[in-house]
Design an enzyme around this catalytic site. Structure first.
Site, PDB file in Angstrom:
ATOM      1  N   ASP A 101      -9.551  11.015  -7.508  1.00 40.02           N
ATOM      2  CA  ASP A 101     -10.713  11.864  -7.766  1.00 40.02           C
ATOM      3  C   ASP A 101     -10.323  13.031  -8.666  1.00 40.02           C
ATOM      4  OD1 ASP A 101      -9.141  13.106  -5.895  1.00 40.02           O
ATOM      5  OD2 ASP A 101     -10.741  13.447  -4.437  1.00 40.02           O
TER       6      ASP A 101
ATOM      7  N   ASP B 158      -0.857  11.904  -4.789  1.00 41.96           N
ATOM      8  CA  ASP B 158      -0.690  13.338  -5.048  1.00 41.96           C
ATOM      9  C   ASP B 158      -0.712  13.560  -6.555  1.00 41.96           C
ATOM     10  OD1 ASP B 158       0.117  16.003  -5.283  1.00 41.96           O
ATOM     11  OD2 ASP B 158       1.473  15.840  -3.574  1.00 41.96           O
TER      12      ASP B 158
ATOM     13  N   ASP C 248      10.741   6.519   0.615  1.00 41.76           N
ATOM     14  CA  ASP C 248      10.206   6.829  -0.711  1.00 41.76           C
ATOM     15  C   ASP C 248       9.869   5.513  -1.420  1.00 41.76           C
ATOM     16  OD1 ASP C 248       9.960   8.858  -3.057  1.00 41.76           O
ATOM     17  OD2 ASP C 248      11.192   7.212  -3.844  1.00 41.76           O
TER      18      ASP C 248
ATOM     19  N   GLU D 221       4.962   5.111   3.276  1.00 39.88           N
ATOM     20  CA  GLU D 221       4.522   6.510   3.378  1.00 39.88           C
ATOM     21  C   GLU D 221       5.706   7.364   3.801  1.00 39.88           C
ATOM     22  OE1 GLU D 221       2.862   9.691   3.032  1.00 39.88           O
ATOM     23  OE2 GLU D 221       1.219   8.237   2.989  1.00 39.88           O
TER      24      GLU D 221
ATOM     25  N   ASP E 110       0.864  -1.184   0.000  1.00 38.86           N
ATOM     26  CA  ASP E 110       0.000   0.000   0.000  1.00 38.86           C
ATOM     27  C   ASP E 110       0.899   1.233   0.000  1.00 38.86           C
ATOM     28  OD1 ASP E 110      -1.958   1.921   0.272  1.00 38.86           O
ATOM     29  OD2 ASP E 110      -2.794   1.119   2.129  1.00 38.86           O
TER      30      ASP E 110
ATOM     31  N   LYS F  80       0.580  20.874 -11.745  1.00 35.79           N
ATOM     32  CA  LYS F  80       1.310  21.666 -12.734  1.00 35.79           C
ATOM     33  C   LYS F  80       2.009  20.754 -13.738  1.00 35.79           C
ATOM     34  CE  LYS F  80       2.142  25.483  -9.566  1.00 35.79           C
ATOM     35  NZ  LYS F  80       3.141  26.244  -8.832  1.00 35.79           N
TER      36      LYS F  80
END
Length: 147
Positions: A140, A104, A80, A53, A28, A108
């Site tokens: 989303d 994330d 990472d 995480e 995960d 941009k």
């Protein structure tokens, strides 16, 4: 899970969980505060869950949640994810599933290369997923889904 810069984890199920290599194993990536990670672990006690995480408060929240729910099938690495896949997990099939829930989006254009889901990351994952393994992605953000 302590992942020193020079450590390779050749057998996730055995090394991290003390289980047979045939045990179902889920990676995960970017689990946030651990709600879904701990929830999945509670629903599937026979599976091994490795959560990755970078966000220290999220790691802390997930550890507290896992402790409160007394789950013993979760391990957490504050590292990472790309570095973990590239440097610490050999390219052998170890995972049955890999989850990326709401990564994330890096909106941009100049930051698009920082998105976790990109061809180079998928290549690293493909070498570590078992035959028939599943990649689970939720977002989303329409632009990220199109990416």
């Amino acid at each position: 899970v302590d992942v020193p810069w020079n450590r390779t984890i050749a057998d996730v199920q055995g090394t991290l969980f003390g289980r047979d290599a045939s045990a179902t194993c889920v990676l995960d990536v970017g689990f946030g505060h651990g709600d879904s990670l701990v929830g999945m672990a509670l629903r599937r006690p026979d599976a091994c869950f490795l959560g990755v995480e970078m966000h220290r408060p999220g790691v802390g929240a997930a550890l507290l949640r896992a402790d409160a729910e007394a789950v013993d099938n979760v391990r957490i690495a504050r590292v990472d994810a790309v570095a973990l896949l590239d440097k610490h997990l050999p390219p052998i099939p170890q995972f049955d599933e890999c989850c990326f829930f709401f990564p994330d989006p890096w909106f941009k254009d100049k930051d698009a290369g920082r998105r976790i889901l990109r061809p180079s990351t998928l290549d690293l994952l493909a070498a570590r997923l078992r035959p028939g393994g599943k990649l689970r992605v939720a977002t989303d953000v329409d632009a990220y889904a199109a990416h």
